[in-house]
Design a protein around this motif. Structure first.
Motif, PDB file in Angstrom:
ATOM      1  N   GLN A   1       0.804  -1.211   0.000  1.00  0.00           N
ATOM      2  CA  GLN A   1       0.000   0.000   0.000  1.00  0.00           C
ATOM      3  C   GLN A   1       0.843   1.270   0.000  1.00  0.00           C
ATOM      4  O   GLN A   1       0.468   2.277  -0.596  1.00  0.00           O
ATOM      5  CB  GLN A   1      -0.940  -0.007   1.210  1.00  0.00           C
ATOM      6  N   ARG A   2       2.002   1.218   0.681  1.00  0.00           N
ATOM      7  CA  ARG A   2       2.798   2.427   0.795  1.00  0.00           C
ATOM      8  C   ARG A   2       3.274   2.919  -0.566  1.00  0.00           C
ATOM      9  O   ARG A   2       3.556   4.108  -0.742  1.00  0.00           O
ATOM     10  CB  ARG A   2       3.996   2.182   1.716  1.00  0.00           C
ATOM     11  N   ASN A   3       3.329   2.047  -1.558  1.00  0.00           N
ATOM     12  CA  ASN A   3       3.748   2.467  -2.898  1.00  0.00           C
ATOM     13  C   ASN A   3       2.700   3.333  -3.589  1.00  0.00           C
ATOM     14  O   ASN A   3       3.018   4.067  -4.522  1.00  0.00           O
ATOM     15  CB  ASN A   3       4.045   1.244  -3.769  1.00  0.00           C
ATOM     16  N   VAL A   4       1.441   3.233  -3.141  1.00  0.00           N
ATOM     17  CA  VAL A   4       0.359   3.887  -3.872  1.00  0.00           C
ATOM     18  C   VAL A   4      -0.573   4.728  -3.007  1.00  0.00           C
ATOM     19  O   VAL A   4      -1.317   5.559  -3.530  1.00  0.00           O
ATOM     20  CB  VAL A   4      -0.496   2.843  -4.631  1.00  0.00           C
TER      21      VAL A   4
ATOM     22  N   GLN B   1      13.825 -11.051   7.963  1.00  0.00           N
ATOM     23  CA  GLN B   1      13.229 -10.405   6.802  1.00  0.00           C
ATOM     24  C   GLN B   1      14.297  -9.647   6.019  1.00  0.00           C
ATOM     25  O   GLN B   1      15.362  -9.313   6.549  1.00  0.00           O
ATOM     26  CB  GLN B   1      12.152  -9.415   7.251  1.00  0.00           C
ATOM     27  N   THR B   2      13.984  -9.350   4.770  1.00  0.00           N
ATOM     28  CA  THR B   2      14.817  -8.439   3.984  1.00  0.00           C
ATOM     29  C   THR B   2      13.892  -7.471   3.264  1.00  0.00           C
ATOM     30  O   THR B   2      12.714  -7.754   3.052  1.00  0.00           O
ATOM     31  CB  THR B   2      15.689  -9.174   2.945  1.00  0.00           C
ATOM     32  N   TRP B   3      14.439  -6.319   2.901  1.00  0.00           N
ATOM     33  CA  TRP B   3      13.637  -5.335   2.159  1.00  0.00           C
ATOM     34  C   TRP B   3      14.563  -4.535   1.263  1.00  0.00           C
ATOM     35  O   TRP B   3      15.576  -4.018   1.708  1.00  0.00           O
ATOM     36  CB  TRP B   3      12.902  -4.403   3.117  1.00  0.00           C
ATOM     37  N   GLY B   4      14.186  -4.470  -0.012  1.00  0.00           N
ATOM     38  CA  GLY B   4      14.987  -3.744  -0.988  1.00  0.00           C
ATOM     39  C   GLY B   4      14.437  -2.388  -1.352  1.00  0.00           C
ATOM     40  O   GLY B   4      14.961  -1.728  -2.256  1.00  0.00           O
ATOM     41  N   SER B   5      13.356  -1.961  -0.685  1.00  0.00           N
ATOM     42  CA  SER B   5      12.780  -0.618  -0.853  1.00  0.00           C
ATOM     43  C   SER B   5      12.316  -0.336  -2.273  1.00  0.00           C
ATOM     44  O   SER B   5      12.180   0.824  -2.655  1.00  0.00           O
ATOM     45  CB  SER B   5      13.784   0.465  -0.417  1.00  0.00           C
ATOM     46  N   TYR B   6      12.080  -1.387  -3.054  1.00  0.00           N
ATOM     47  CA  TYR B   6      11.733  -1.180  -4.461  1.00  0.00           C
ATOM     48  C   TYR B   6      12.762  -0.297  -5.161  1.00  0.00           C
ATOM     49  O   TYR B   6      12.471   0.383  -6.136  1.00  0.00           O
ATOM     50  CB  TYR B   6      10.332  -0.578  -4.599  1.00  0.00           C
ATOM     51  N   SER B   7      13.984  -0.279  -4.592  1.00  0.00           N
ATOM     52  CA  SER B   7      15.090   0.531  -5.117  1.00  0.00           C
ATOM     53  C   SER B   7      14.784   2.025  -5.059  1.00  0.00           C
ATOM     54  O   SER B   7      15.323   2.809  -5.837  1.00  0.00           O
ATOM     55  CB  SER B   7      15.451   0.100  -6.546  1.00  0.00           C
ATOM     56  N   ILE B   8      13.938   2.436  -4.118  1.00  0.00           N
ATOM     57  CA  ILE B   8      13.588   3.846  -3.920  1.00  0.00           C
ATOM     58  C   ILE B   8      14.523   4.436  -2.880  1.00  0.00           C
ATOM     59  O   ILE B   8      14.619   3.939  -1.755  1.00  0.00           O
ATOM     60  CB  ILE B   8      12.119   3.979  -3.487  1.00  0.00           C
ATOM     61  N   ASN B   9      15.201   5.508  -3.249  1.00  0.00           N
ATOM     62  CA  ASN B   9      16.269   6.059  -2.417  1.00  0.00           C
ATOM     63  C   ASN B   9      15.737   7.094  -1.423  1.00  0.00           C
ATOM     64  O   ASN B   9      16.222   8.217  -1.344  1.00  0.00           O
ATOM     65  CB  ASN B   9      17.358   6.669  -3.302  1.00  0.00           C
ATOM     66  N   ASP B  10      14.744   6.684  -0.643  1.00  0.00           N
ATOM     67  CA  ASP B  10      14.104   7.564   0.322  1.00  0.00           C
ATOM     68  C   ASP B  10      13.654   6.707   1.500  1.00  0.00           C
ATOM     69  O   ASP B  10      13.116   5.607   1.310  1.00  0.00           O
ATOM     70  CB  ASP B  10      12.906   8.259  -0.334  1.00  0.00           C
TER      71      ASP B  10
ATOM     72  N   GLN C   1       7.159   2.028   5.611  1.00  0.00           N
ATOM     73  CA  GLN C   1       6.422   0.834   5.199  1.00  0.00           C
ATOM     74  C   GLN C   1       6.052  -0.020   6.411  1.00  0.00           C
ATOM     75  O   GLN C   1       5.013  -0.689   6.408  1.00  0.00           O
ATOM     76  CB  GLN C   1       7.280  -0.013   4.245  1.00  0.00           C
ATOM     77  N   PHE C   2       6.914  -0.006   7.429  1.00  0.00           N
ATOM     78  CA  PHE C   2       6.786  -0.994   8.499  1.00  0.00           C
ATOM     79  C   PHE C   2       6.528  -0.403   9.881  1.00  0.00           C
ATOM     80  O   PHE C   2       6.395  -1.157  10.842  1.00  0.00           O
ATOM     81  CB  PHE C   2       8.060  -1.845   8.545  1.00  0.00           C
ATOM     82  N   PHE C   3       6.430   0.916  10.004  1.00  0.00           N
ATOM     83  CA  PHE C   3       6.248   1.504  11.327  1.00  0.00           C
ATOM     84  C   PHE C   3       5.129   2.544  11.368  1.00  0.00           C
ATOM     85  O   PHE C   3       5.162   3.455  12.181  1.00  0.00           O
ATOM     86  CB  PHE C   3       7.567   2.133  11.804  1.00  0.00           C
ATOM     87  N   LYS C   4       4.127   2.365  10.495  1.00  0.00           N
ATOM     88  CA  LYS C   4       2.996   3.287  10.513  1.00  0.00           C
ATOM     89  C   LYS C   4       1.681   2.532  10.710  1.00  0.00           C
ATOM     90  O   LYS C   4       0.647   2.878  10.152  1.00  0.00           O
ATOM     91  CB  LYS C   4       2.975   4.134   9.239  1.00  0.00           C
TER      92      LYS C   4
END
Length: 511
Positions: A133-136, A413-422, A429-432
């Motif tokens: 959801q955080r992507n959109v 877990q791992t997370w690649g941030s969709y390669s978003i540099n922010d 994504q994980f603390f709201k």
């Protein structure tokens, strides 16, 4: 002790496997002869529709099959137009785009403002169930001004909007998507990207061919005629097929195997850092039960002190990986580095467990979905201080659904941030208070909300800093390490990896 713990895990198996491969005959790589690049994915893609999966493999397919309005050059980080030729901020919550004319989708549909409006309005509607959801969810709606002019309206100021529009937000054909929906798009994908999909066997096999009608995109024109991508979960099987000429390109190869393969005359091994980090997420919020040990701060701190992250990096990841101490990737905007860190100290970990009421330790379920050798090493470190683990290795989609529905006590877990540099692409994504938030800290959520929406860069940094410092102080996560990726491919293949961990097939060619 640290090295011994790791060696008792799957590393020995990996080393033995690597050594046994030395007896294979030289590979007979044949992809160039029929202009077909044969590729292996490790993880199953739950749905090729890019809005309904969050695996890295899905991200790669997304960038291959679809386009966004904007493109970020991986070498310069400069934003350039893709499906849009120009854009401007009308105000803090309105972006206006001039669209590229003459673009057609793979099925012949013309691309125009109707497609942007339909896509944005569909994915922004939470009821339609976009996976991440955080992507959109920062978008409110889109509005057509004329055939090639569109405005995207934001729910509130979101300074990272262009970064997201250059990444996970792809444009779909309105007529086709209205007819077939996510299920149909997953079986017969249609985009404007450099490759079009010709066949999908869900989760196992994808065939693509270059799109001869591809527009003048900053992604570049595809040079290799066809892509044949299969899901092969076992890396050793991938390597065997590479040697047998059944594959031309594999990636995410463990360091030990990559080191052995680097000496093969007909193979190229390339190592590159990535934005992906590994971490342990702990059920501080008590989602798995209020009496679970991870609701106690001292237990979470004990976990952090129990892990010898430096040894794991040196013995297992190698390459360009490094230890990380904060809940984001260091290059991301707002990723505060001055936070509480936890050195490897097993005796301190045991003392903290005793102070928390567990002098003899306790037993817990421990979950992972990838890198079994890393996960087993982590579990062994926990076992050594008295946190006895019942180890569960699940498929990514299954573990994600479990975490979303009822939570897990502790998970690698791992997370690649969709390669978003922010930093909004990972910490927010994980603390709201979303379905994957294991902390549910109101103060952290509120600080992140300010950081995500402020148009003042210094204020954004200040509030990300506050949130990240508290996450570290409370040990909600145990950040572990950044990833690197080993790519192994035929000498016939020309490929240059980039730090964003996106395999760009359109830039690849035959030597």
């Amino acid at each position: 002790m640290s090295v011994q713990i790791i060696k008792r895990g799957a590393v020995q198996a990996a080393l033995l496997s690597s050594l046994s491969m030395m007896s294979f005959s030289a590979p007979a790589l044949a992809g160039k002869s029929d202009d077909t690049l044969r590729v292996a994915f490790t993880k199953e893609v739950e749905n090729v529709d890019s809005y309904f999966n969050s695996a890295r493999e899905g991200v790669i397919l997304q960038r291959t099959v679809w386009d966004g309005l904007v493109y970020r050059d991986p070498a310069t980080n400069e934003y350039v137009g893709n499906l849009a030729t120009d854009w401007k901020w009308v105000d803090d919550v309105t972006l206006e785009f001039k669209l590229r004319e003459g673009v057609k989708f793979h099925n012949g549909e013309e691309f125009d403002a109707d497609d942007v409006v339909y896509t944005v309005n569909f994915v922004a509607d939470k009821d339609n169930g976009v996976k991440t959801q955080r992507n959109v969810n920062w978008m409110k709606s889109a509005e057509k001004l004329d055939k090639y002019t569109v405005q995207i309206h934001l729910k509130e100021p979101f300074p990272a909007a262009i970064e997201f529009l250059a990444g996970p937000v792809s444009m779909y054909p309105n007529e086709y998507y209205a007819e077939v929906g996510p299920a149909g798009m997953g079986l017969k994908p249609v985009g404007t990207g450099p490759y079009k999909v010709t066949s999908v066997e869900p989760g196992t096999h994808y065939q693509l061919e270059k799109y001869d009608g591809y527009h003048d995109s900053p992604k570049g024109q595809p040079k290799i005629g066809k892509l044949d991508i299969r899901t092969i979960p076992d890396v050793n099987t991938q390597i065997a097929e590479l040697f047998n000429g059944e594959l031309d390109f594999i990636w995410q190869v463990p360091a030990d195997q990559a080191g052995k393969l680097a000496g093969m005359d007909k193979l190229t091994v390339a190592n590159e850092s990535t934005m992906r980090i590994g971490y342990l997420s702990l059920d501080a919020a008590g989602r798995t039960g209020a009496d679970n040990p991870f609701t106690k701060l001292k237990v979470r701190q004990a976990v952090a002190h129990a892990i010898d992250r430096k040894t794991i990096v040196q013995a297992l990841l190698r390459g360009k990986s490094k230890v990380v101490n904060t809940a984001c990737f260091p290059s991301q905007f707002g990723c505060e580095q001055e936070v509480t860190s936890y050195d490897y100290d097993p005796e301190k970990a045991k003392a903290l467990l005793a102070e928390a009421g567990y002098p003899d330790g306790f037993t817990t379920d421990f979950y992972a979905y990838r890198n079994r050798d890393y996960a087993e090493a982590l579990a062994n470190f926990l076992n050594e201080v008295g946190i006895k683990t019942n180890f569960h290795m699940l498929k990514y989609s299954a573990l994600r659904e479990l975490r979303m529905s009822s939570g897990t006590p502790i998970t690698f877990q791992t997370w690649g941030s969709y390669s978003i540099n922010d930093t909004s692409a990972i910490t927010s994504q994980f603390f709201k208070h979303g379905s994957l938030d294991d902390a549910r800290d109101d103060e952290v959520r509120d600080w992140l909300e300010v950081a995500d929406t402020s148009t003042d860069p210094e204020e954004r940094k200040a509030y990300y800093s506050k949130a990240l410092q508290k996450i570290a102080d409370e040990a909600y996560w145990t950040p572990l390490f950044s990833y690197n990726t080993n790519y192994v491919f035929s000498k016939d293949v020309a490929f240059q990896p980039t730090p964003d961990e996106i395999v760009r097939f359109a830039t690849m060619s035959w030597n």
